[in-house]
Design a protein around this motif. Sequence first.
Motif: not given
Length: 459
Positions: A363-369, A350-361, A343-346
């Motif tokens: 810009l490009n699709h990033t794989q979830i582990t 906010q609230n950590g809802h795309i699952g990348l920790g406390k990052s701002n988000g 799964v790749q998210v972009v």
Amino acid sequence: MKKMMKCFLSLLLVLIITSSNIATTAQAATITVTKFSDVRMGTNTTFFIDEEKNLWGCGYNGGNLVSTKTSDETTPIFIMDHVIKVDNDESVAVYVIKDDNTLWGWGSNFFGHINPAEGAKKYKTPVKIMDDVIDVACGSNFVLVLKKDHTVWGWGMSDYGQLGIAIYGQYQNEPIQVAKDVKMIDAGSYHSNIIKNDGSLWSSGKNQVGQIGNGTTTNVREFVKIMDNVKYVTSDSFNTYVIDGNNNVWGWGDNNFNRVNSSNDIKITEPYFIMSDVKQIDAGGFHCMAVKTDNTLWGWGNNSRAEIGGTQDAKEPIKVLDKVEKVSAGGVGNAALMLDHTVQVVGSNQNGHIGLGKSNGALNHTQITINAEKKLLIEELKLDRKTLTMKRGDVKKLKVTLQPQNADSKSLAWKSSNSNVVSVSSNGVITAKSKGSAVITVYTIDGTNKKATCKVTVK
């Protein structure tokens, strides 16, 4: 030599006993997950189903949508197992379908979302709602479910007619049948769409910007037919999109951010052709995503916070990714399930809802582990007896054994099939009240659906 042999045998016995204890005592384990069967990104939460049917979630947790804690979960955590489908009612409640086709839910019960009999309360753990369910779709404070017999059931708010039945200005606090002969359901924030077995699309609910698609901006209180030859439908607060039998995408509703076409028209009240060769689409907050038949991912609409991906203007569909199986569009992002089941998210985090920790988000699709502990769930319940004979006035306690004994959640509930004959307390104490028989059931409340019973006869 005998002493050495004796010491060796003693040591061997200790090792055997220790090994036996290790083998029979399950332990919660931290695992790494990179392969998934489905993903659902919402307004401020995202849920992942891995290939073993385990459900993981992250994001806003104010309503205990992800965990029993009070803080947001910025990386995915384990929720429950045996899940094949998940959807959520924005920031209110979550619903899942398990592999036995039972529907479960948790979160707010304000409009009877979970259990109509319990009133306005919160459920921090999953509660079983109904059987024989094959799909669920959540709007804003209302729910639709599709059952095996192709009937549609709904409950919750219907102030705009979003349940498709004539209870305008009211809410339905328990499931009621609203349609039949249906093969697909979809819920926008305040309107509903169903595709019948004959491929016809029917819609009902709020229509102030033409999201119903019947050529007007008047709210619709009961399902009306919109078009034929439809095989897929998705919607958000103000738009509806469909794929027809020829893989063409049509859309209508609010045209801010050019969500329907590149014109300056604000309201598109009838189906408008957008693109061809599409196999799956999903409507987001102010954008829409589409997977074409060549497995490329496209998006259009608002991209100011990388909702689509990148920084490119998206007044018309733009390509953003290859090798995609399906997509889920959230409020401010999207999640792509790839052909290799990663799964790749972009988008905004906010609230950590795309699952990348406390990052701002991203810009490009990033794989979830996922690197997280999988909770140890109850696998079996046993009572110390299956039948029991009592005299009126007798009081006894049933003893329950859990496997594994060190399960993370040991919370259980008890019920009697006839409390006039035998009552049961919250810790398994039963009281014989009158002649007759009743079945005492103890069951898990962590979503595992495990139970044990004892038939009690009072003489």
